[in-house]
Design a protein around this motif. Structure first.
Motif, mmCIF file in Angstrom:
data_model
loop_
_atom_site.group_PDB
_atom_site.id
_atom_site.type_symbol
_atom_site.label_atom_id
_atom_site.label_comp_id
_atom_site.label_asym_id
_atom_site.label_seq_id
_atom_site.Cartn_x
_atom_site.Cartn_y
_atom_site.Cartn_z
ATOM 1 N N ASP A 61 43.727 44.446 44.821
ATOM 2 C CA ASP A 61 43.210 43.384 45.689
ATOM 3 C C ASP A 61 43.894 42.032 45.438
ATOM 4 O OD1 ASP A 61 41.422 45.043 46.986
ATOM 5 O OD2 ASP A 61 39.755 44.593 45.634
ATOM 6 N N GLU A 62 44.027 41.634 44.149
ATOM 7 C CA GLU A 62 44.578 40.289 43.848
ATOM 8 C C GLU A 62 45.955 40.115 44.476
ATOM 9 O OE1 GLU A 62 43.112 42.755 41.732
ATOM 10 O OE2 GLU A 62 44.717 42.388 40.271
ATOM 11 N N ILE A 65 45.586 39.869 48.409
ATOM 12 C CA ILE A 65 44.849 38.640 48.776
ATOM 13 C C ILE A 65 45.789 37.442 48.653
ATOM 14 C CG2 ILE A 65 42.998 37.055 48.068
ATOM 15 C CD1 ILE A 65 41.394 39.663 47.266
ATOM 16 N N PHE A 86 44.806 44.492 56.800
ATOM 17 C CA PHE A 86 44.099 43.664 55.819
ATOM 18 C C PHE A 86 42.886 43.069 56.502
ATOM 19 C CE2 PHE A 86 42.844 39.819 53.717
ATOM 20 C CZ PHE A 86 43.000 40.080 52.380
ATOM 21 N N PRO A 87 41.717 43.040 55.901
ATOM 22 C CA PRO A 87 41.368 43.585 54.585
ATOM 23 C C PRO A 87 41.192 45.109 54.629
ATOM 24 C CG PRO A 87 39.430 42.631 55.637
ATOM 25 C CD PRO A 87 40.572 42.366 56.560
ATOM 26 N N THR A 89 39.415 46.497 51.702
ATOM 27 C CA THR A 89 38.296 46.744 50.773
ATOM 28 C C THR A 89 37.281 45.617 50.991
ATOM 29 O OG1 THR A 89 39.212 45.346 49.017
ATOM 30 C CG2 THR A 89 39.844 47.667 48.964
ATOM 31 N N GLN A 92 38.343 42.380 49.379
ATOM 32 C CA GLN A 92 39.367 41.675 50.177
ATOM 33 C C GLN A 92 38.695 40.918 51.328
ATOM 34 O OE1 GLN A 92 42.633 44.201 51.491
ATOM 35 N NE2 GLN A 92 42.881 45.093 49.457
ATOM 36 N N GLN A 170 37.247 53.504 50.723
ATOM 37 C CA GLN A 170 37.364 52.079 50.413
ATOM 38 C C GLN A 170 37.367 51.152 51.622
ATOM 39 O OE1 GLN A 170 40.659 53.056 47.277
ATOM 40 N NE2 GLN A 170 39.777 51.076 46.760
ATOM 41 N N THR A 171 37.870 51.631 52.762
ATOM 42 C CA THR A 171 38.023 50.726 53.917
ATOM 43 C C THR A 171 36.908 50.899 54.950
ATOM 44 O OG1 THR A 171 40.405 50.872 53.556
ATOM 45 C CG2 THR A 171 39.703 49.857 55.608
#
Ligand code: AMP
Length: 206
Positions: A61-62, A65, A86-87, A89, A92, A170-171
């Protein structure tokens, strides 16, 4: 207008985002394209991201982002943008809410069996991000910019299945996340490219 395109890999996010961006004259911000360019240029981010992408896993994520935050601060995003990929997750999406106001989230809904077929025949242009399906392409050259088309390593069958699993785990929770914020627009992504395009424009203008 600040828009997110949400949907599983192969749902047509890139194809539609490219057309809608042209129509609305706003930039398409694809984290996948940005990461693939970083890999090609062998930047430190690209080298780190490759390990995850090759396995069909999400890049941390970092990392994404930071990429998106920097990109949205650029001048061409002042009148709006489409975020494609994006995002992916909930963390995010929460981070994005700190630095962007999202007007609409277009969800492209396509059953898994269609996705496997679409992804395994997909060819992409690494230069401009355009995508094609082998069944509808005679040569191996991009119609937009004449660069060579390739098959992404992560479109190979073994990786496609893990990407779909990652999406569902996750999404997919982002559908509810944005539904709760009253910005979700669900579109049937198994229709023709033109029909989907028309419905997206209608949903954004409506
Ligand atoms: P895409 O071109 O959108 O299918 O992205 C290709 C790959 O890049 C994904 O399978 C992930 O490994 C990585 N990626 C792209 N966007 C993100 C994101 N928002 N979060 C984490 N990984 C991402």
């Amino acid at each position: 207008m600040n828009v997110i395109f949400l949907g599983p890999p192969g749902a047509g996010k890139g194809t539609q985002a490219q057309q809608v961006c042209k129509e609305l004259n706003i930039p398409q911000i694809s984290t996948g394209d940005i990461l693939r360019r970083a890999i090609k240029e062998q930047t430190p981010t690209g080298i780190e991201a490759k390990r995850y992408i090759d396995q069909g896993q999400l890049v941390p994520d970092e990392v994404v982002i930071a990429i998106v935050k920097e990109r949205l601060a650029m001048d061409d995003c002042k009148n709006g943008y489409i975020l494609d990929g994006f995002p992916r997750t909930v963390p995010q999406a929460e981070a994005l809410a700190q630095f962007a106001d999202i007007d609409a989230v277009v969800e492209l809904d396509v059953p898994d069996d269609h996705l496997v077929q679409r992804l395994s025949g997909r060819r992409v242009c690494l230069n401009c991000g355009a995508t094609y399906h082998v069944s509808r392409k005679q040569d191996n050259v991009c119609d937009n910019c004449s660069h060579e088309l390739i098959q992404r390593d992560d479109d190979k069958p073994e990786t496609v299945l893990s990407r779909l699993e990652v999406y569902h785990k996750q999404t997919a929770p982002l559908v509810e996340f944005y539904q709760n914020r009253n910005v979700l627009k669900k579109i049937d992504g198994s229709q023709s490219v033109d029909a989907i395009f028309a419905q997206i424009l209608e949903s954004l203008r409506g």
